[in-house]
Design a protein around this motif. Sequence first.
Motif, PDB file in Angstrom:
ATOM      1  N   ASP A 198      38.822  44.337  26.075  1.00 21.90           N
ATOM      2  CA  ASP A 198      37.516  44.497  26.629  1.00 21.90           C
ATOM      3  C   ASP A 198      37.558  43.155  27.753  1.00 21.90           C
ATOM      4  O   ASP A 198      38.422  42.177  27.623  1.00 21.90           O
ATOM      5  CB  ASP A 198      36.285  44.407  25.816  1.00 21.90           C
ATOM      6  CG  ASP A 198      36.254  43.262  24.834  1.00 21.90           C
ATOM      7  OD1 ASP A 198      36.817  42.332  25.025  1.00 21.90           O
ATOM      8  OD2 ASP A 198      35.540  43.424  23.713  1.00 21.90           O
ATOM      9  N   SER A 199      36.292  42.796  28.180  1.00 22.74           N
ATOM     10  CA  SER A 199      36.346  41.765  29.195  1.00 22.74           C
ATOM     11  C   SER A 199      36.503  40.551  28.292  1.00 22.74           C
ATOM     12  O   SER A 199      36.953  39.283  29.084  1.00 22.74           O
ATOM     13  CB  SER A 199      34.822  42.004  30.159  1.00 22.74           C
ATOM     14  OG  SER A 199      33.896  41.939  29.007  1.00 22.74           O
ATOM     15  N   ALA A 200      35.872  40.148  27.203  1.00 18.47           N
ATOM     16  CA  ALA A 200      35.989  39.297  26.415  1.00 18.47           C
ATOM     17  C   ALA A 200      37.603  38.854  25.987  1.00 18.47           C
ATOM     18  O   ALA A 200      37.908  37.508  26.048  1.00 18.47           O
ATOM     19  CB  ALA A 200      35.178  39.179  25.021  1.00 18.47           C
ATOM     20  N   TRP A 201      38.302  39.883  25.531  1.00 20.47           N
ATOM     21  CA  TRP A 201      39.593  39.705  25.335  1.00 20.47           C
ATOM     22  C   TRP A 201      40.289  39.383  26.659  1.00 20.47           C
ATOM     23  O   TRP A 201      41.126  38.384  26.420  1.00 20.47           O
ATOM     24  CB  TRP A 201      40.230  41.145  24.899  1.00 20.47           C
ATOM     25  CG  TRP A 201      41.646  40.753  24.384  1.00 20.47           C
ATOM     26  CD1 TRP A 201      42.048  40.844  23.060  1.00 20.47           C
ATOM     27  CD2 TRP A 201      42.796  40.966  25.159  1.00 20.47           C
ATOM     28  NE1 TRP A 201      43.359  40.555  22.741  1.00 20.47           N
ATOM     29  CE2 TRP A 201      43.791  40.857  24.273  1.00 20.47           C
ATOM     30  CE3 TRP A 201      43.236  41.034  26.742  1.00 20.47           C
ATOM     31  CZ2 TRP A 201      44.942  40.662  24.528  1.00 20.47           C
ATOM     32  CZ3 TRP A 201      44.462  41.089  26.906  1.00 20.47           C
ATOM     33  CH2 TRP A 201      45.496  40.768  25.776  1.00 20.47           C
ATOM     34  N   TRP A 202      40.104  39.716  27.832  1.00 22.60           N
ATOM     35  CA  TRP A 202      40.766  39.388  29.058  1.00 22.60           C
ATOM     36  C   TRP A 202      40.498  37.763  29.471  1.00 22.60           C
ATOM     37  O   TRP A 202      41.300  36.937  29.839  1.00 22.60           O
ATOM     38  CB  TRP A 202      40.427  40.245  30.265  1.00 22.60           C
ATOM     39  CG  TRP A 202      41.340  41.450  29.865  1.00 22.60           C
ATOM     40  CD1 TRP A 202      41.000  42.884  29.370  1.00 22.60           C
ATOM     41  CD2 TRP A 202      42.779  41.518  29.936  1.00 22.60           C
ATOM     42  NE1 TRP A 202      42.209  43.466  29.264  1.00 22.60           N
ATOM     43  CE2 TRP A 202      43.353  42.866  29.776  1.00 22.60           C
ATOM     44  CE3 TRP A 202      43.751  40.692  30.412  1.00 22.60           C
ATOM     45  CZ2 TRP A 202      44.559  43.517  29.630  1.00 22.60           C
ATOM     46  CZ3 TRP A 202      45.229  41.195  30.347  1.00 22.60           C
ATOM     47  CH2 TRP A 202      45.661  42.521  30.019  1.00 22.60           C
ATOM     48  N   GLU A 203      39.309  37.540  29.232  1.00 22.30           N
ATOM     49  CA  GLU A 203      38.721  36.057  29.564  1.00 22.30           C
ATOM     50  C   GLU A 203      39.571  35.046  28.477  1.00 22.30           C
ATOM     51  O   GLU A 203      39.950  34.145  29.277  1.00 22.30           O
ATOM     52  CB  GLU A 203      37.362  36.060  29.399  1.00 22.30           C
ATOM     53  CG  GLU A 203      36.676  34.392  29.672  1.00 22.30           C
ATOM     54  CD  GLU A 203      37.083  34.243  31.058  1.00 22.30           C
ATOM     55  OE1 GLU A 203      37.449  32.883  31.115  1.00 22.30           O
ATOM     56  OE2 GLU A 203      37.246  34.793  31.876  1.00 22.30           O
TER      57      GLU A 203
END
Length: 220
Positions: A198-203
């Motif tokens: 998810d976006s948190a993982w990619w950040e």
Amino acid sequence: MVPFAASGGKAVDKDHASGRLAPMTAPDPKADLHHYLQTARDALLWKLEGLSEYDIRRPLTPTGTNLLGLVKHAAGVELGYLGDTFGRPSGEPLPWLDEGAEPNGDMWATADESRKHIVELYRRAWAHADATIDAVPLTTTGRVPWWPDSADEVTLHHAVVRVIADTHRHAGHADILRELMDGAVGMNKGNDSLPPGDSAWWENHRSRLERAAQEAGQEA
């Protein structure tokens, strides 16, 4: 992973979705070339979907690289290498490629050149190029009009590979431009070619890469 195996002396190809073994088809070089050319074409056009007229035209690099300009350029490449080169002119007017035209004019679209016009031109270029590939043997030699006279000969096979390489290169450019705009990535709607996250993982992943780069820079 074993892509194929011998069964009773007969070559077979494994159907990875079902796990079954299916007979391999006879090699078809033209079909292979066309497949990889078409995947790049489709990817390039897909990058335009859902964007405004401004976003498909706006320059996102210091040299002005933009999405619609990449499509315009790709259309001219196909009509040249897979048309004119083999004595099969399309008749499409490409004033941005005329002698004396503004440099780099094929890499961007003017306000008067609509998305519809550029996309339809590209699709007509596909059809014209595909007709050449179907009609002409891969060993046929053509002459590239804009190459030096002493080195202008090229086989259809070489020309198609060249166009495939160029189109995939620009599809990669388009993928990066689109990600910079809204985060959308991938080769097509069903294949983003990325691991799940998810976006948190990619950040977190990006931050980790940034830390590694900084550490490496300090050690250099």
